[in-house]
Scaffold this active site. Structure first.
Site, short mmCIF file in Angstrom:
data_model
loop_
_atom_site.label_atom_id
_atom_site.label_comp_id
_atom_site.label_asym_id
_atom_site.label_seq_id
_atom_site.Cartn_x
_atom_site.Cartn_y
_atom_site.Cartn_z
N HIS A 164 36.38 40.14 37.59
CA HIS A 164 36.84 41.67 37.09
C HIS A 164 35.95 42.73 37.32
CE1 HIS A 164 40.72 40.04 35.73
NE2 HIS A 164 40.08 39.52 34.80
N HIS B 204 35.39 34.39 34.98
CA HIS B 204 36.56 35.11 34.97
C HIS B 204 36.46 36.45 34.84
CE1 HIS B 204 40.91 35.93 34.56
NE2 HIS B 204 40.60 36.59 33.71
N GLU B 205 35.73 36.80 33.85
CA GLU B 205 35.45 38.36 33.64
C GLU B 205 34.49 38.88 34.56
OE1 GLU B 205 36.99 40.09 31.49
OE2 GLU B 205 37.98 38.50 30.46
#
Length: 353
Positions: free
Chosen positions: A22, A18-19
């Protein structure tokens, strides 16, 4: 213990991916990233490369992407807050996209070795089935929807029949290329004799299709879409009162479930397959939940981004960032409180028998 370790690593992977979503989009748009970390807690390895510190931290339970100007004011023209609205939106949504993609890839891997798939196409009926005929169901009918819910897979039939609450069903089928609407169909489980044994079934047999490459891709995509729908159904049940806090589960409960799934499987291979399938469900769940317009989540930040855009169009100025910060802090406190309650319920359920 093995399955607990697998569960923790799975959680760590899903949060780290998920990170990474980003991170990779921030880098692509030229946003300054101060640190990208896998894991939490003290660093066991770190390396500065250009402007970004890359770190591997001791606890494998997540990670973070620290962008310049994400939560504070910054005069750096490459700060997150200085970017155009659409770029910030893409960066914020990229984490959820990566979770969804991870779930889809896991399903594809699991289905890569499949030989055949069940389909929502009726192939026949058990002896004594009372609703066979033109005004009811016929062999060759493809079930399109049940009570307004689209049927993509065979498993959808089972799911939405089980949610009928004993009431007649509104079913749409595709028959000879035509859509046929069957309202108030009194389909219900009853006793049938199959291979000399009495079973309680709905009386339907379904066809099988060969697991071609196209079928694998289609079934994988529909499974991922079904996982998205399961989140919507769960939230609807929660709001309507059909489910309560006692039915919610958090990381502790999920780890316990994964441990049970692993220990109750017939072999290690089957256990890993079941855990990976459950992991795909969690990945898609995280993607959807993270995009909800709730404070402290990426969806909440996207919501404020859109509100700010509308405010700019109407009043030619931005909303003071401090108000958004207040909302996110309050949302984070509420989220942590909810997680504490859910964790307590999980522990009570596990140790209370």
């Amino acid at each position: 213990m093995l399955y607990i370790i697998i569960a923790v690593l799975l959680f760590g992977f899903l949060i780290a991916i998920h990170e990474f979503g980003h991170f990779i989009t921030a880098k692509a748009f030229g946003v300054r990233v101060n640190e990208f970390a896998i894991g939490m807690g003290p660093a066991i390895f770190s390396r500065q490369k250009g402007e970004t510190l890359y770190a591997l931290r001791v606890f494998p339970v997540g990670g973070y992407c620290a962008m310049e100007g994400e939560d504070e004011d910054s005069d750096d023209p490459r700060a997150f807050g200085a970017q155009k609205g659409w770029k910030r939106l893409v960066i914020l949504a990229a984490g959820a996209f990566m979770n969804f993609l991870a779930g889809l890839v896991l399903i594809l891997l699991l289905f890569s070795g499949a030989q055949a798939f069940s389909t929502p196409v009726i192939s026949g009926f058990m002896d004594g089935f009372p609703l066979e005929g033109e005004q009811g169901l016929m062999a060759g009918d493809r079930i399109v929807s049940i009570n307004g819910e689209r049927i993509y897979l065979y498993n959808d039939v089972t799911l939405f029949l089980s949610r009928g609450n004993g009431e007649p069903y509104d079913i749409v089928v595709e028959r000879n290329g035509q859509r046929v609407v069957l309202n108030d169909l009194p389909l219900e489980p009853r006793e049938y004799t199959v291979d000399g044994q009495t079973v309680t079934r709905y009386g339907l047999y379904f066809s099988i299709e060969e697991a071609t490459v196209g079928a694998k891709l289609r079934n994988s995509w529909y499974n991922a879409i079904d996982f998205v729908r399961l989140v919507r159904i769960s939230l609807t049940d929660l709001v309507s009162g059909n489910a309560g806090l006692k039915d919610m589960t958090g990381p502790v409960g999920i780890v316990d479930t994964i441990t049970q799934v692993g220990s109750q499987s017939a072999s290690v291979r089957i256990a890993l397959e079941n855990i990976l399938y459950f992991g795909a469900l969690i990945a898609v769940n995280l993607a959807v939940m993270n995009l909800l317009p709730l404070p402290a989540l990426d969806g909440g930040r996207i919501f404020f981004l859109l509100i700010n855009g509308a405010w700019m169009l109407l009043f030619r100025r931005r909303i003071d960032p401090k108000y958004e910060s207040y909302v996110h802090v309050a949302g984070l406190v509420a989220l942590l409180a909810l997680m504490a309650v859910v964790t307590f319920n999980d522990l009570a359920r596990i140790f209370g028998g």
